[in-house]
Design an enzyme around this catalytic site. Structure first.
Site, mmCIF file in Angstrom:
data_model
loop_
_atom_site.group_PDB
_atom_site.id
_atom_site.type_symbol
_atom_site.label_atom_id
_atom_site.label_comp_id
_atom_site.label_asym_id
_atom_site.label_seq_id
_atom_site.Cartn_x
_atom_site.Cartn_y
_atom_site.Cartn_z
ATOM 1 N N HIS A 72 11.120 -5.542 -19.923
ATOM 2 C CA HIS A 72 9.908 -5.134 -20.628
ATOM 3 C C HIS A 72 8.752 -5.990 -20.153
ATOM 4 C CE1 HIS A 72 9.607 -8.243 -24.133
ATOM 5 N NE2 HIS A 72 10.264 -8.775 -23.123
ATOM 6 N N CYS B 254 4.488 -13.199 -20.264
ATOM 7 C CA CYS B 254 5.180 -11.995 -20.746
ATOM 8 C C CYS B 254 4.445 -10.708 -20.378
ATOM 9 C CB CYS B 254 5.408 -12.079 -22.251
ATOM 10 S SG CYS B 254 6.605 -13.358 -22.694
ATOM 11 N N HIS C 278 15.760 -9.409 -20.406
ATOM 12 C CA HIS C 278 16.534 -10.190 -21.362
ATOM 13 C C HIS C 278 17.877 -9.510 -21.570
ATOM 14 C CE1 HIS C 278 12.956 -12.416 -22.662
ATOM 15 N NE2 HIS C 278 12.338 -11.257 -22.751
ATOM 16 N N HIS D 88 19.998 -1.389 -19.718
ATOM 17 C CA HIS D 88 19.569 -1.194 -18.331
ATOM 18 C C HIS D 88 18.393 -0.226 -18.219
ATOM 19 C CE1 HIS D 88 23.226 -3.392 -17.561
ATOM 20 N NE2 HIS D 88 22.769 -3.612 -16.348
ATOM 21 N N GLU E 123 16.409 -12.412 -28.546
ATOM 22 C CA GLU E 123 15.875 -12.135 -27.216
ATOM 23 C C GLU E 123 16.304 -13.203 -26.209
ATOM 24 O OE1 GLU E 123 11.636 -10.598 -26.205
ATOM 25 O OE2 GLU E 123 11.565 -12.782 -26.011
#
Length: 147
Positions: free
Chosen positions: A27, A37, A43, A78, A129
């Site tokens: 992400h 980020c 993750h 995935h 996470e």
């Protein structure tokens, strides 16, 4: 998976079910304040969902563990979370942050539970996470999901 202790939810239901799952996803958070980020990264998420109810279904389950796995791990594993319809790069309430992913997992599960005759409820979603960072999402009592 290692056994973990999760925050518990006080309730008056007869049954409480907890399901641990994991999924690997990428992400990015589309906002300049997100720092590193903002860049795509991944993750291995660890999720625990807490479901409760008073009645079992015709198979003797509160809810089938496999259905929970399909709703969470099989959906997100995935994948690039930003590509999912549930997330929106234009609205911070729908950026794929850990908080929003936890809420989205709750909404997907509760939507499924609402179709079951025995009417179990999702009480919380615990989403880790990283080894040092996690979120717990609990819906406000008496408030239905917006989904």
């Amino acid at each position: 998976m290692l056994q973990q202790i999760y925050p518990s939810v006080a309730h008056d239901f007869s049954y409480e079910l907890n399901k641990d799952m994991h999924f690997a996803s990428a992400h990015f958070v589309p906002h300049e304040s997100a720092g590193a980020c903002q860049n795509m990264h991944g993750h291995t998420y660890f999720a625990n969902v807490t479901i409760a109810g008073d009645e079992l279904d015709e198979t003797g389950f509160l809810v089938n563990f496999q259905s929970l796995k399909k709703l969470v791990a099989k959906e997100f594993d995935h994948t690039l979370l930003n590509d999912h319809e549930a997330f929106d790069d234009r609205d911070p309430n729908f950026f794929p942050t850990t908080e929003v992913v936890a809420r989205t997992i709750y909404e997907r599960i509760q939507k499924h539970l609402d179709t079951l005759e025995n009417k179990p409820v999702c009480l919380q979603v615990f989403l880790r996470e990283t080894p040092t960072s996690y979120v717990v999402y609990r819906p406000k009592r008496g408030k239905k999901s917006e989904s």
